[in-house]
Design an enzyme around this catalytic site. Sequence first.
Site, PDB file in Angstrom:
ATOM      1  N   HIS A   1      -2.935   8.204   5.891  1.00  0.00           N
ATOM      2  CA  HIS A   1      -3.207   6.966   5.170  1.00  0.00           C
ATOM      3  C   HIS A   1      -4.649   6.549   5.502  1.00  0.00           C
ATOM      4  O   HIS A   1      -5.403   6.217   4.616  1.00  0.00           O
ATOM      5  CB  HIS A   1      -2.194   5.909   5.585  1.00  0.00           C
ATOM      6  CG  HIS A   1      -2.257   4.654   4.786  1.00  0.00           C
ATOM      7  ND1 HIS A   1      -2.148   4.653   3.413  1.00  0.00           N
ATOM      8  CD2 HIS A   1      -2.424   3.347   5.151  1.00  0.00           C
ATOM      9  CE1 HIS A   1      -2.234   3.400   2.978  1.00  0.00           C
ATOM     10  NE2 HIS A   1      -2.412   2.592   4.008  1.00  0.00           N
TER      11      HIS A   1
ATOM     12  N   HIS B   1      -9.538   2.258  -0.685  1.00  0.00           N
ATOM     13  CA  HIS B   1      -8.093   2.083  -0.599  1.00  0.00           C
ATOM     14  C   HIS B   1      -7.604   1.534  -1.939  1.00  0.00           C
ATOM     15  O   HIS B   1      -7.908   0.404  -2.294  1.00  0.00           O
ATOM     16  CB  HIS B   1      -7.747   1.144   0.547  1.00  0.00           C
ATOM     17  CG  HIS B   1      -6.267   1.052   0.796  1.00  0.00           C
ATOM     18  ND1 HIS B   1      -5.335   1.796   0.094  1.00  0.00           N
ATOM     19  CD2 HIS B   1      -5.558   0.311   1.678  1.00  0.00           C
ATOM     20  CE1 HIS B   1      -4.132   1.500   0.526  1.00  0.00           C
ATOM     21  NE2 HIS B   1      -4.234   0.606   1.487  1.00  0.00           N
TER      22      HIS B   1
ATOM     23  N   CYS C   1       0.806  -1.231   0.000  1.00  0.00           N
ATOM     24  CA  CYS C   1       0.000   0.000   0.000  1.00  0.00           C
ATOM     25  C   CYS C   1       0.837   1.279   0.000  1.00  0.00           C
ATOM     26  O   CYS C   1       0.287   2.376  -0.094  1.00  0.00           O
ATOM     27  CB  CYS C   1      -0.943  -0.021   1.179  1.00  0.00           C
ATOM     28  SG  CYS C   1      -1.763  -1.615   1.348  1.00  0.00           S
TER      29      CYS C   1
END
Lengths: 354, 400, 85
Positions: free
Chosen positions: B294, B329, B161
């Site tokens: 994030h 995401h 990620c």
Amino acid sequence: MSKVYINGIGSISSQKTFGNNDFLEKILVYTNNVIPVVNPDYKEYIDPVAARRMAKGIKMGVVASRIALRDAGLENVDAIITGTGMGCVRDSEKFVSAIIDNDEKYLTPTSFIQSTHNTVGGQIALGLQCKGYNFTYVHASISFESTLLDAKLQLENDEANTILIGGVDEQGEHTIAIHKLINHIKLEKIETTKLLGSNTAGTIFGEGANFFVVSNKKQDSTYAEVLAVETYNTLLETEVLNTVILFLKDNNISVENIDAIVLGNNGDIQYDMFYNKLSSGLFKDTQQVYYKHLCGEFNTASSFGIWLASKILKTQKLPEAIKINKKSKENYRTILLYNQYRGENHSLTLLRKC
Amino acid sequence: MSKGVAITGMGIISAIGNNVTENYQSLINGKKGISRISKIKTIHQGDIMVGEIASTNLELEKQLGLTSDNNYSRTALLGAIAAKQAIEHAGILDITTYKTGLISATSVGGMDRTEAYYYDYLKNKDVQKYIEGHHAGDSTQKIAEQLGIKKSLVTTISTACSSAANAIMFGARLIKSGKLDRVVVGGTDCLSKFTINGFKTLMILSDTYNTPFDENRKGLNLGEAAAFLVLESDKVVTAESRDVLAYIKGYGNANDAYHQTASSENGDGATLAMQKALEVAKFIPADIDYINAHGTATGNNDLSEGRAILRVFGDKLPEFSSTKAYTGHTLAAAGAIEAVYAVLALQNNIIYPNLNFETQMKEFNITPQLQLKKKELQSVLSNSLGFGGNCSSLIFSKKQ
Amino acid sequence: MEVLKQELKENIIEQLNLEDITVEDIADNDVLFGDGLGLDSIDALELIVMLDKNYGIKLTDPKEGRAIFGSIEVMAKYITEHRTK
């Protein structure tokens, strides 16, 4: 700018290289088009509780990195940079087939986690408790060269003093089966020593892990200095020669200064001519070396080439098994490496004896 | 050596818009791109929500002018569209004038085709063209081809990620060191059964809209997206009289070295990454005017990241928010998506709201920015944290 | 119950790939996570799937697993009470 040195090496390959003692004195010859690695005793290096969730690629990467660290006399490093073309491909295969076979039911996380490309770099960091910079490059046949380039930039600018870099790829059954179908793997079985003379399309697939400690400080264990590394996403066959000439010029090295050239020939009649441009022309009087008959082709196979060149420079020995021609020298000071895969992702690397 | 790393072009395609303008409009209007999945057939359709891009593969192929024999994965298609926008936005007519590289990021790569044809590959010659499109580097090679980048430094980063943040970081270092004059950086990931089921096994997918930094957060929504930025050296900026959108001032990457997937409770890795980024920028925490967190809305991430933010900023905490509630995401693309959002924040002096927040987390007393806010911004910090303990922070500034 | 415990031990060893451990090494009351057998949160997720697949027990929150997977004894008791297959 600081200079960059290779201070430790560790290799797990289809030859018995993990011992780090002899240098290809006894060669293992295979008669197949897919060749496995010679496994070290992983348990010697990895705690069984940690090993229970380690794919083959992770085990190879962890152990090769441990060997390289020990060789450099280090317990830890400032950064870890890993290259892998496919990551832990067996777990990717396992997870995809489980999704299809079980219609998305009863899936477990372990193979998914291990399929993530940075799982090897993450596990090495976890094992060493290394909280430093941690990158993973996944760009086909220059995955490893990208790690070397990144590390070199950091070491030259003193952003780090010691960096663990490496290339690792494992074989997966389905991946091999489909690459046979599209003829990336030779249709026929072949004795590895006869790879270059095969005259057929495709190559032999291997696997392995080659890790290195690179540093901006020279020490007793130092193998070589890394003078330069460049990668090229494309090069036409007709552009190879000029690109090499320009690369050498940029680094103030003449062709006569190159004591050996390490080539990534893999016996694929469709693509070996990229190498032939150099071996039958500019470097026809230079000692030429090949290695993919020893380790097989895989995305990070060129890291085995760097392992080989490092060994040559440190031991000043050039084993018979890797010679393409007979132009041996008394001294090997400067080695040029060239690799590409299927005409894409070319790399040039220049190493010098210390 | 180039002192500055200038951002001179941006391109993006996400669940909230097909270009930079559409994305910005959605951000300031609080328009979410989260819905039930429509393009992938999955048994989880009813119990997950995703950030899906409206265009079909066929539409994307048409947009790129590809012939039917192409072997682009959706990852490559999205990446090529976003990267081409970025080049156009920067006003680059001939990419070969300067030494130009491409650093892309992906985690899924060509998995969408692989999972569709996994067994078909063995018997159907027509789909075998996608075999070579599986590996992560393939989408990058295709994007380079679309941009006309040849004989150059083109590589791919995959650190889960945080991938695109790391692509931006490496690109910035290549400009700073003088290795390249110009580099296109970013990331691309499409939705796939592989990631949906993967995250499902980790039990961190929410069955409703994701709620970053909320006490009752249930997990993340996966999204698909691509975003690319053009970075140029001082030399190019001067020679071409470029409009600089923002500068990359700082960057830091660290590893949590804690667990294969989870972040440490106190966010050691994230703390180190933010501290390094501040150090590179020669900043103190008070120099940061907004943090794009994030904030994936998983129990673990938001707690760990929140604690790390507190450790670094203490009582000098600027406004912070996560934009994951808008886009989902987007995995390897997230760092680039949020870099574009950070630059837009700087350009417009705007802080985006952290949507879907209802209840204060009990572990600490920091609350994300909940309404759209006008504020004079000089510098924005953006976090990207991933599996394998990978933590990255980037700092974007108006001034060099 | 004894049969179930034996079965659980065998399955745990196989599913979690505990190579060097045998059924005899796991006592019914041994702690499985943390200091005991050394299992962690990913193992817990693996065991949650095992509960679903083998015994038809569905857990939606991984935190529930922690208590249920305390030991073989606790697990066997929970499964006996809640199994649907």
